[in-house]
Scaffold this active site. Structure first.
Site, short mmCIF file in Angstrom:
data_model
loop_
_atom_site.label_atom_id
_atom_site.label_comp_id
_atom_site.label_asym_id
_atom_site.label_seq_id
_atom_site.Cartn_x
_atom_site.Cartn_y
_atom_site.Cartn_z
N GLY A 88 -12.43 -7.73 3.02
CA GLY A 88 -12.49 -9.18 3.20
C GLY A 88 -13.84 -9.75 3.62
O GLY A 88 -13.95 -10.94 3.91
N LYS A 140 -16.59 -10.43 1.92
CA LYS A 140 -17.14 -11.49 1.07
C LYS A 140 -16.20 -12.70 1.06
O LYS A 140 -16.65 -13.84 1.02
CB LYS A 140 -17.42 -10.97 -0.34
CG LYS A 140 -18.49 -9.89 -0.31
CD LYS A 140 -18.94 -9.45 -1.66
CE LYS A 140 -19.84 -8.24 -1.54
NZ LYS A 140 -19.14 -7.00 -1.15
N ASP A 181 -6.15 -8.31 -3.73
CA ASP A 181 -6.46 -6.88 -3.80
C ASP A 181 -5.21 -6.16 -4.28
O ASP A 181 -4.09 -6.61 -4.04
CB ASP A 181 -6.92 -6.33 -2.45
CG ASP A 181 -7.74 -5.07 -2.59
OD1 ASP A 181 -8.99 -5.15 -2.58
OD2 ASP A 181 -7.14 -3.97 -2.76
N ARG A 225 -4.72 -2.39 2.11
CA ARG A 225 -6.00 -3.10 2.20
C ARG A 225 -5.80 -4.62 2.27
O ARG A 225 -6.59 -5.33 2.87
CB ARG A 225 -6.92 -2.68 1.04
CG ARG A 225 -7.42 -1.23 1.27
CD ARG A 225 -8.30 -0.74 0.17
NE ARG A 225 -9.59 -1.41 0.07
CZ ARG A 225 -10.68 -1.08 0.76
NH1 ARG A 225 -10.64 -0.08 1.62
NH2 ARG A 225 -11.81 -1.75 0.59
N ASP A 240 -2.81 -6.53 -9.53
CA ASP A 240 -3.81 -5.76 -10.27
C ASP A 240 -4.71 -6.78 -10.98
O ASP A 240 -4.22 -7.55 -11.83
CB ASP A 240 -3.10 -4.86 -11.29
CG ASP A 240 -4.09 -3.93 -11.99
OD1 ASP A 240 -5.27 -4.32 -12.14
OD2 ASP A 240 -3.68 -2.82 -12.37
N CYS A 260 -21.54 -1.56 -5.30
CA CYS A 260 -22.53 -0.99 -4.36
C CYS A 260 -22.93 0.39 -4.88
O CYS A 260 -23.01 1.35 -4.13
CB CYS A 260 -22.01 -0.96 -2.94
SG CYS A 260 -20.40 -0.22 -2.75
#
Ligand code: SAM
Length: 503
Positions: A305, A307, A324, A329, A357, A428
């Site tokens: 969370g 961002k 998500d 999560r 999804d 990332c």
């Protein structure tokens, strides 16, 4: 009885033998033999990124392997903004927006076409002193009577900004068939990666990994195919010259080589924490979204969370959906909201947390901003934690299928975004496959399936004023931008790409 005793003794003896001849897990011989998942990740990176990043890989590797990692602090707009800003500035941190604006003024004034090029040393000194001035002027605003400073006027820049924004207005473009479109479309030659240049190493790197217990093989080269396929596709690329900082997004950082730590945040008058820490590069995808009042925003892969919270801090969205796929999560998103958002009741009809999804979210033309911060190989994390490491054997298949998943999520975002809307894709990872490769694949698929027209934003000009804090590596990038970790600013990696749907 004697027989039973003998049996027990023998069993005990056997146990003792086992103890005597098995070394403990921390014995040097065991440690030396055992290859961790982190070792495997590093070996893989050495082979792959060594090829892709050449000489730069050594420094990137050193930075990635450092135990400590640099953060920025995002002021919680739901707490006491002015007090927090003042405390962070007293601590020596600087507002990213101030740094950006200061550098921008400098760059505008000293661009080569104005024939005012100076020698690098003089320029660096001057920039340093401009930053220092800006810092003093920021402190000034809190201690008016005690400080006098030659603060930098940003008024002239605001005028420039308006002009720039106007001249960037989108113009309708004529539709052509794929073939003619690909041949004629205006492509920025600087952003093209030719397959016969620097990337040969990438194409040649084809290790195979056997999945134990399964009869099939997965070739790493299969997922390199992604890069090749997408690389053949061309799309329109348009320059973006300015990065806009939303008024309420206050991000604080220490300058290059300053590794000071932010103190732990405390609770303010509204009962929520003062600020939160984010990898310094993680703020860039949010800034690239260029949030505006009334935006309807979807954060497709939002957990835990970080961002989502930055988007919320801007107070811009009319609606924000944080999604998500994972139940556990999603819980973390709720925790983050509870820790940082005060007066949550007022947000009930504006902030929604969903568990879907992202490949199958079908709210077409609902959102005008979508953030696609996909699951990836998390290149820094896999070098520091064995926990759920993407390089453990049980996750090989998942790891090699990551680009496919990423491309499917991004493709869906591009299909559902409303016309005129913006999608920002980010990872990332340093992997060109997961980055430009996936973007190329998704653009191609969307064009083939829908005929929608996308343009990619070349943000190099807009990002220039941040080059005192971020090392943007432009090698082999056709679409996006990547922040490379350095020892002076040890954040990232973070790849991001901004795409607009214009038809
Ligand atoms: N944006 C987050 C932040 O800034 O805190 C980090 C996102 S993390 C890199 C990627 C997330 O994608 C994970 O939380 C994972 O559960 C989620 N994810 C993986 N597959 C997904 C899918 N098919 N649809 C939606 N989310 C997915």
């Amino acid at each position: 009885m004697a027989r039973l005793f003998n049996k027990l003794t023998i069993r005990e003896l056997a146990k003792m033998q086992a103890v005597r001849y098995t070394n403990k897990a921390d014995h040097w011989s065991v440690i030396r033999k055992k290859k961790t998942h982190m070792d495997k990740a590093l070996k893989h990176f050495d082979e792959f990124y060594g090829n892709v990043y050449g000489k730069s890989w050594k420094d990137i590797r050193t930075a990635l392997l450092m135990e400590t990692h640099k953060y920025m602090a995002v002021v919680n707009s739901f707490s006491d903004i002015d007090r927090i800003k003042s405390e962070l500035e007293t601590h020596g941190a600087m507002n990213l927006k101030t740094i950006y604006e200061t550098y921008k003024v400098y760059l505008d004034e000293y661009t080569p076409n104005k024939k005012k090029k100076r020698k690098k040393q003089t320029r660096d000194k001057q920039v340093e002193s401009t930053i220092a001035d800006a810092q003093v002027s920021a402190i000034d605003s809190h201690y008016l009577s005690d400080y006098t400073s030659s603060s930098v006027s940003l008024n002239s820049m605001n005028e420039d900004e308006d002009t720039v924004v106007e001249s960037q207005a989108l113009k309708p473009i004529e539709m052509k068939s794929i073939e003619s479109n690909l041949n004629e479309i205006m492509v920025d030659e600087n952003r093209i990666v030719y397959s016969n240049t620097g990337l040969s190493g990438l194409y040649e790197f084809v290790p195979a990994t056997k999945i134990k217990g399964m009869e099939d093989w997965i070739l790493e080269s299969q997922h390199y195919g992604y890069y090749k396929e997408g690389a053949d596709f061309s799309t329109k690329i348009e320059k973006e010259v300015i990065l806009t900082f939303p008024q309420y997004l206050n991000i604080y950082t220490f300058e290059e080589d300053n590794d000071s730590k932010f103190p732990s945040p405390k609770k303010g008058s509204t009962g929520v924490l003062d600020y939160y820490l984010l990898d310094g590069a993680s703020v860039l995808p949010t800034l690239a979204l260029d949030l505006q009042p009334g935006d309807v925003v979807l954060d497709m892969c939002a957990a835990p969370g970080g961002k989502t919270l930055s988007i919320l801090q801007t107070f811009m969205p009319r609606t924000l959906v944080a999604n998500d796929i994972s139940k556990s999560r999603v819980k973390r998103i709720h925790n983050v909201i509870n820790q940082f958002v005060a007066g949550i009741g007022q947000w009930h009809d504006r902030l929604h947390v969903t568990e879907q999804d992202a490949r199958f979210i079908d709210d077409k033309d609902t959102y005008n901003k979508i953030l696609v911060d996909v699951p990836c190989t998390t290149d820094r994390h896999v070098l520091h934690s064995e926990d759920n490491n993407m390089f453990k054997p049980q996750r090989i298949r998942e790891r090699l299928q990551i680009p496919e998943l990423q491309a499917a999520i991004l493709t869906n975002a591009l299909k559902i975004i409303s016309v005129g809307g913006t999608v920002v894709y980010s990872t990332c990872s340093l992997s060109p496959i997961q980055n430009d490769g996936v973007v190329g694949m998704a653009l191609k698929k969307v064009w083939e399936d829908t005929n929608s027209i996308m343009i990619v934003k070349d943000m190099r000009e807009a990002l220039k004023p941040l080059s005192c804090l971020y090392k943007f590596h432009d090698f082999a990038l056709k679409y996006g931008h990547i922040v490379i970790p350095t020892l002076g600013n040890n954040w990232g990696p973070m790849y991001f790409c901004k795409i607009m749907r214009i038809r």
